[in-house]
Design an enzyme around this catalytic site. Structure first.
Site, PDB file in Angstrom:
ATOM      1  CG  PHE A   1      70.302  32.588   1.487  1.00 35.42           C
ATOM      2  CD1 PHE A   1      71.131  32.961   2.544  1.00 35.42           C
ATOM      3  CD2 PHE A   1      69.367  33.509   1.031  1.00 35.42           C
ATOM      4  CE1 PHE A   1      71.033  34.224   3.123  1.00 35.42           C
ATOM      5  CE2 PHE A   1      69.273  34.769   1.588  1.00 35.42           C
ATOM      6  CZ  PHE A   1      70.108  35.128   2.650  1.00 35.42           C
ATOM      7  CD  GLN A   2      66.556  34.862   3.930  1.00 37.38           C
ATOM      8  OE1 GLN A   2      65.728  34.972   3.024  1.00 37.38           O
ATOM      9  NE2 GLN A   2      66.840  35.852   4.762  1.00 37.38           N
TER      10      GLN A   2
ATOM     11  CE  LYS B   1      61.698  33.809  -5.342  1.00 40.40           C
ATOM     12  NZ  LYS B   1      62.990  34.488  -5.317  1.00 40.40           N
TER      13      LYS B   1
END
Lengths: 161, 566
Positions: B116-117, B166
């Site tokens: 996702f993203q 992240k």
């Protein structure tokens, strides 16, 4: 006109893609590209064969030099450097043709690296013309598969590129 | 590395690195991949400007960089956040503006899984960044950030992107900031080769009709003073490219305006007749050269540029000097003997003659409001403003009719020609130079590409004034359609698409509409006094053209006058 460029690069993530991408976006023709690490594991050497006039090759070198991961670019003139390609050629072969193929392999100082009942794999190194010549002679027997490494090159003598 | 190492998360380390680089402000937009970093921003002293679209973050960082000379920093989340930066990064790359773009990325374990993203932003931006990084180990963060700022701001400046997975931001590292960078393949040349400088000096002394053609490199290397000295020292006229405007005082007697497609006739004639073209920090863009084969064909070309790849890229150069413009111009000031005005009299008189015969002009006696007049009035209202533009007709009028006395006062998208650039860039410029008045000279088409940023200006209290030259058309395209497509205005009419005054008010900004010549001055005064973000909607004559004009691909002395006569 074709030029061989020796390009020393930092062995970092994405470096091959940077170099190949530069050719794509600037519209340069790249005939062959061979990459491998050098004696220093942090540094890779790329050998590029570029098609174009002197102006194009100068631009290619300068643009390559602009890439942060590129350490050095050298244009290798044919008379100052040793150039090689390696090819593996799988040729159709049975007991009737095997002897003839072996003869060709011997003349070209190539090597047979695999033999099966219906095919032979030949390893040949040399410049582009030599590989083209043996390919031409083997063609009538039926080439099943062929792979070439692209050109690699080093400057002659003690000078490094 | 210093001996004082401290344990901290990657996210904290990023903030520490930004402190080390003296970053004062970042333009950004949060997202899932950036939660850790935004939490550290919350706790930090960094100024963060929240934009409404990531493209604006990149443009604002760039406007900030152009106005201040510092590195602009923008921040966007992974995937769509990162891809929205792309246009701004490409813009910075084309105009050689120092910028560091930070992007969030999915955790390392998910890279390549179409998570996702997720977007491969290092892959996407490879052709439009000077360099980029995907951080693969949190320990590398300080080194990478140090290198990124170094690469962005040295040599030929440009954008550098750092992609931050992240999980890197949560990992703990021993933080210490490196003192030096060590990049084997990156050693820009600053000092010009002395032999070449001497060759140049001798060519300058021998020339009868020399001309300086200066580009954005003058601003990049802060060489305006040296350029002024140089031009006066050798009594040589100066033309500056679109991105070089402001690099030389435009009211100086040696200044002859911009060259090329919408350049002055006298600049173009001077290029075609000079016998030595001294290019400094300019790259012979096709908007400047027109038909290459006939560009400056009577001249020897002397080219000073920090990027060796620019030498003989488009035009064959006779005397190249690779290095920093500031440095090389000061050595030329030493090595070239001063030239008396008398020596150049014939050449300078000739140019003066052209200036008198073919001045920039427009017909201003009609009822309709003339955009050129408005720009002159902006100058009258504030002679020391920072002028930022969008892209199109208004951009060329701003370049032609505003007068610039100091560098970094004209901020515009040159190489990429990015509509929607001006407003966010103006916001960035105002953040960097809060004491200057900042005008965004806009077109109604371009402004609509990033008008959502009114919210950014209002929320962050950034009083930029937008002067929209509203002609109801995508004006420059319409001009080409008029000239080359028999007025078939295919999809260039955008009249009545929005009420800009109400739009401004909806966001809490000041909106003013101006329809008559007599209303121009009061509106500008009101805007400057308001201290708020202002949008002035100037309803200008709809079919006014940018003149003069060299048709694309024609020699630059084949230049047309296009002013409308009643």
């Amino acid at each position: 006109m074709r030029h061989t460029l020796a390009v020393l690069v930092e062995n970092k993530f994405g470096v091959l893609s940077r170099v190949a991408g530069l050719f794509a976006r600037r519209g340069y023709n790249i005939d062959s590209l061979a990459v491998g690490v050098t004696e220093d594991p942090n540094v890779s050497r790329m050998t590029l064969v570029v098609r174009g006039d002197d102006h194009v090759v100068e631009q290619v070198s300068k643009q390559l030099n602009k890439l942060i991961d590129v350490i050095r670019v050298t244009d290798l003139g044919a008379d100052e450097s040793v150039e090689r390609e390696l090819a593996l050629i799988k040729v159709k072969s049975d007991k009737d043709t095997r002897a003839e193929i072996i003869q060709i392999v011997d003349i070209f100082r190539a090597r047979i690296v695999d033999v099966a009942s219906k095919s032979i794999i030949i390893e040949v190194t040399g410049d582009e013309e030599k590989i083209a010549a043996i390919e031409k002679l083997l063609k009538p027997f039926g080439i099943k598969e062929l792979v070439r490494t692209g050109r690699i090159a080093l400057t002659r003598g003690s000078k490094s590129s | 590395m210093s001996e004082n190492t401290r344990k901290m998360t990657g996210a904290r380390a990023i903030i520490e690195c930004l402190y080390e680089e003296n970053v004062e402000v970042i333009f950004g937009y949060p997202g899932g991949a950036l939660l850790q970093i935004y939490d550290e921003i919350y706790k930090s002293d960094l100024r963060h400007i929240l934009v409404r679209h990531e493209q604006a973050a990149a443009h604002a960082a760039e406007g900030y960089a152009r106005a201040t000379g510092k590195v602009g920093v923008c921040l966007a989340t992974s995937g769509p956040g990162a891809t929205n930066l792309v246009t701004g990064i490409a813009n910075a790359y084309m105009d050689s503006i120092p910028m560091v773009a930070l992007t969030g990325q999915v955790p390392r374990s998910m890279i390549g899984n179409d998570a996702f993203q997720e977007a491969n932003i290092t892959g996407i931006t490879m052709p439009i960044t000077k360099h980029n990084y995907l951080v693969q180990d949190a320990k590398d963060l300080p080194r990478i950030i140090k290198e990124a700022f170094h690469i962005a701001s040295t040599g030929r400046p440009g954008p550098v992107l750092i992609d931050l997975p992240k999980d890197i931001t949560t990992e703990e590292i021993e933080f210490s900031y490196p003192d030096k960078v060590d990049l084997k393949g990156y050693k820009p040349t600053y000092k010009g080769n002395l032999q070449q400088v001497k060759r140049a000096a001798s060519a300058i002394e021998k020339a009868h009709r020399p001309l300086i053609y200066a580009g954005g490199g003058i601003l990049g290397s802060n060489a305006s003073e040296e350029l002024l000295q140089f031009a006066e020292h050798i009594q040589t006229p100066v033309t500056t490219t679109l991105t070089g405007i402001g690099g030389f005082p435009t009211q100086h007697p040696l200044y002859i305006g911009m060259p090329g497609m919408h350049g002055t006739k006298y600049a173009n004639y001077a290029i075609q007749e000079c016998d030595l073209l001294i290019a400094v920090g300019a790259r012979f863009d096709d908007r400047v050269t027109g038909k290459l084969a006939s560009f400056a064909s009577n001249a020897k070309i002397l080219h000073i540029d920090i990027d060796p790849a620019e030498i003989s890229k488009n035009i064959k150069v006779d005397i190249p000097i690779v290095g920093d413009a500031k440095n090389i111009l000061s050595s030329l000031n030493k090595y070239v003997n001063p030239v008396e005005h008398e020596t150049r009299k014939e050449w300078l008189d000739r140019i003066e003659g052209w200036k008198k015969s073919y001045p920039l002009h427009y017909v201003g006696e009609q009822d309709g409001l003339k955009p050129q007049y408005i720009i002159e009035q902006v100058y009258e209202a504030c002679k020391d403003a920072i002028i930022v533009t969008e892209v199109g007709q208004h951009q060329m009028w701003a370049a032609q009719y505003y007068k610039f006395s100091q560098p970094r006062s004209f901020i515009t998208s040159g190489g990429l020609g990015t509509m929607g650039y001006g407003y966010p860039a103006a916001i960035g410029a105002k953040v960097g130079k809060p004491d200057r008045v900042v005008f965004n000279i806009a077109g109604d088409g371009s402004f609509q590409m990033n008008s959502q940023e009114i919210a950014t200006a209002v929320q962050n209290d950034i009083p930029v004034i937008v002067a929209i030259m509203n002609n109801g058309y995508l004006g420059m395209v319409r001009q080409w359609q008029e000239l080359f497509f028999e007025k078939r205005y295919s999809h260039t009419c955008i009249r009545d698409s929005v009420d800009f005054v109400k739009l401004a008010q909806a966001y809490g900004a000041v909106g003013i509409r101006v329809e008559k010549t007599s209303e121009v001055k009061p509106a500008l005064e009101k805007a400057m006094d308001s201290g708020k973000p202002v949008i002035i909607d100037f309803i200008v004559e709809c079919e006014e053209n940018v003149s003069p004009m060299v048709p694309a691909g024609a020699p630059i002395n084949e230049i047309l006058d296009l002013e409308r006569k009643e």
